[in-house]
Design a protein around this motif. Structure first.
Motif, short mmCIF file in Angstrom:
data_model
loop_
_atom_site.label_atom_id
_atom_site.label_comp_id
_atom_site.label_asym_id
_atom_site.label_seq_id
_atom_site.Cartn_x
_atom_site.Cartn_y
_atom_site.Cartn_z
N LYS A 1 0.85 -1.18 0.00
CA LYS A 1 0.00 0.00 0.00
C LYS A 1 0.89 1.24 0.00
N ALA A 2 0.44 2.25 -0.72
CA ALA A 2 1.20 3.50 -0.79
C ALA A 2 0.92 4.32 0.47
N PRO A 3 1.81 5.21 0.85
CA PRO A 3 3.12 5.44 0.23
C PRO A 3 4.11 4.34 0.60
N CYS A 4 4.83 3.85 -0.40
CA CYS A 4 5.71 2.72 -0.11
C CYS A 4 7.09 2.86 -0.74
N VAL A 5 8.08 2.21 -0.12
CA VAL A 5 9.43 2.14 -0.66
C VAL A 5 9.52 0.85 -1.46
N LEU A 6 9.87 0.93 -2.73
CA LEU A 6 9.92 -0.26 -3.59
C LEU A 6 11.15 -1.12 -3.27
N GLY A 7 11.15 -2.33 -3.87
CA GLY A 7 12.31 -3.22 -3.75
C GLY A 7 12.13 -4.24 -2.65
N HIS A 8 12.37 -5.53 -3.00
CA HIS A 8 12.22 -6.58 -1.98
C HIS A 8 13.22 -7.71 -2.24
N GLU A 9 14.25 -7.40 -3.04
CA GLU A 9 15.23 -8.43 -3.42
C GLU A 9 16.59 -7.76 -3.29
N GLY A 10 17.12 -7.71 -2.08
CA GLY A 10 18.32 -6.91 -1.88
C GLY A 10 19.38 -7.60 -1.07
N ALA A 11 20.56 -6.98 -1.08
CA ALA A 11 21.66 -7.46 -0.26
C ALA A 11 22.45 -6.24 0.20
#
Ligand SMILES: [Zn+2]
Ligand SMILES: [Zn+2]
Length: 374
Positions: A60-70
């Motif tokens: 749900k917005a407002p949101c920070v994208l990205g869920h595949e990180g290191a």
């Protein structure tokens, strides 16, 4: 150890269905059980585009994208023992609670502990998030929010990795690789000698192919409309390729396997295609829905296509136990049995995020990785 509020650049979506924009956000210190990670690399996954297109079932917005990180652990909150500052970590989709009935049954990917469910929407146990813009909370996508210079993540969502591993490759283990390989290895349990069809050779589909190869499938048919993706599919283990832009998938598959295949993986997210893939199965065969169909879609399965013990099933994060399966996949990578570098079609700086989303829209990239100056 420094504590306090940090300022980080982050790719955010400010309203549902809005376009991603780069903002300077405040990242607040980690609380109990939480870890502040300095992100080094983040993959750009189709689920991120679903947020932008207003198709995401969880964000749900407002949101920070990205869920595949290191990245590298910068600071830990009270009670965190699994990682320490300086450790290199992968941020995963699954952050099991360890206490619910699914976790105790060794199925952590189905975890429904209250903190896990809250984290799916980006909220921590106190009902807030650690990212703020103009005094308002921003929700990190899947509790990860990796398209930002810093993110605060539950320790349960982190897997520590050896310092020599390239973070701009192993970041893909956070979502695309575990989802794809796990769909074949763990959800479907493909067996040596099996025949499989993989429909859709994007970032996840290519990993279904790698998973089928690791499982010992001897016939791996890759289908896509993009010849360059089919070429990459061959490099990653496909034994046959079908360019569905010019030939008929059903005729092709049934000419190779007249009785049908053991498993079909639908990795596109088109309800009709998911239903039709049942026609590719031999008796007792299984279709696994890996692609994400739009919320509310109806999959038009006919009785005839389900006959003879054919099945259709879904997968959650490739039925992955992160602390068990990610180290195994890393061993396969070190042994040359799992390819990661080949999956990265381009590396872009965080500021070039718009280019990464454009590549996702046109399907021109296997995986774009956003990198941050270390
Ligand atoms: Zn993803
Ligand atoms: Zn649980």
């Amino acid at each position: 150890m420094t504590t306090g509020i940090r300022i980080a650049r982050a790719v955010v979506v400010l309203e549902d269905g809005g376009q991603p924009v780069l903002e300077e956000v405040e990242v607040w210190p980690p609380q109990r059980g939480e870890v502040l990670v300095r992100i080094v690399a983040s993959g750009v996954c189709a689920s991120d585009a679903h947020v932008v297109n207003g198709r995401s079932p969880v964000a749900k917005a407002p949101c920070v994208l990205g869920h595949e990180g290191a990245g590298v652990v910068e600071e830990v909150g009270p009670g965190v023992r699994s990682v320490s500052p300086g450790d290199r970590v992968i941020i995963t989709l699954v952050g099991p609670c360890g206490e619910c009935s699914y976790c105790v049954d060794a199925k952590p990917w189905l975890c429904n502990g209250p903190d896990t469910l809250r984290a799916m929407t980006g909220v921590m146990s106190d009902g807030r998030t650690r990212v703020r813009l103009d005094g308002k909370d921003l929700f990190p996508f899947m509790g990860a929010g990796t398209m930002a210079e810093f993110s605060v993540v539950r320790a349960a969502q982190l897997v520590k990795v050896d310092p020599d591993l390239p973070l701009d490759q192993v970041c893909l283990l956070g979502c695309g690789v575990v989802t794809g390989t796990g769909a074949a290895l763990k959800t479907a349990r493909v067996q040596p000698g099996d025949a499989v069809v993989v429909i859709g050779c994007g970032g996840v589909g290519l990993n279904v192919i790698q998973g089928a190869r690791l499982a010992g499938a001897t016939s791996i048919i890759a289908a896509d409309t993009k010849p360059d993706k089919l070429e990459l599919a061959r490099t990653l283990g496909a034994t046959h390729t079908v360019d569905v832009g010019s030939v008929d998938l059903f005729q092709q598959v049934l000419s190779i396997h007249p009785e049908g295949v053991d498993f079909a993986f639908e990795v596109v997210g088109i309800p009709q295609l998911a239903a039709d893939s049942l026609k590719l199965l031999r008796r007792g065969g299984t279709t696994v829905l890996v692609g994400s169909c739009p919320p509310g879609s109806v999959i038009p399965v006919t009785r005839e296509n389900l006959m003879m013990e054919r099945r259709i099933m879904t997968t959650v994060a490739g039925s992955t136990s992160p602390q068990l399966d990610i180290p195994k996949l890393i061993r396969a990578y070190r042994a040359g049995r799992l390819q990661l570098g080949e999956l990265v079609s381009s590396r872009l700086l965080l500021t070039d995020y718009a280019q990464a989303f454009a590549a996702l829209e046109t399907g021109s990239a296997a995986r774009t990785v956003l990198t941050f100056s270390e």
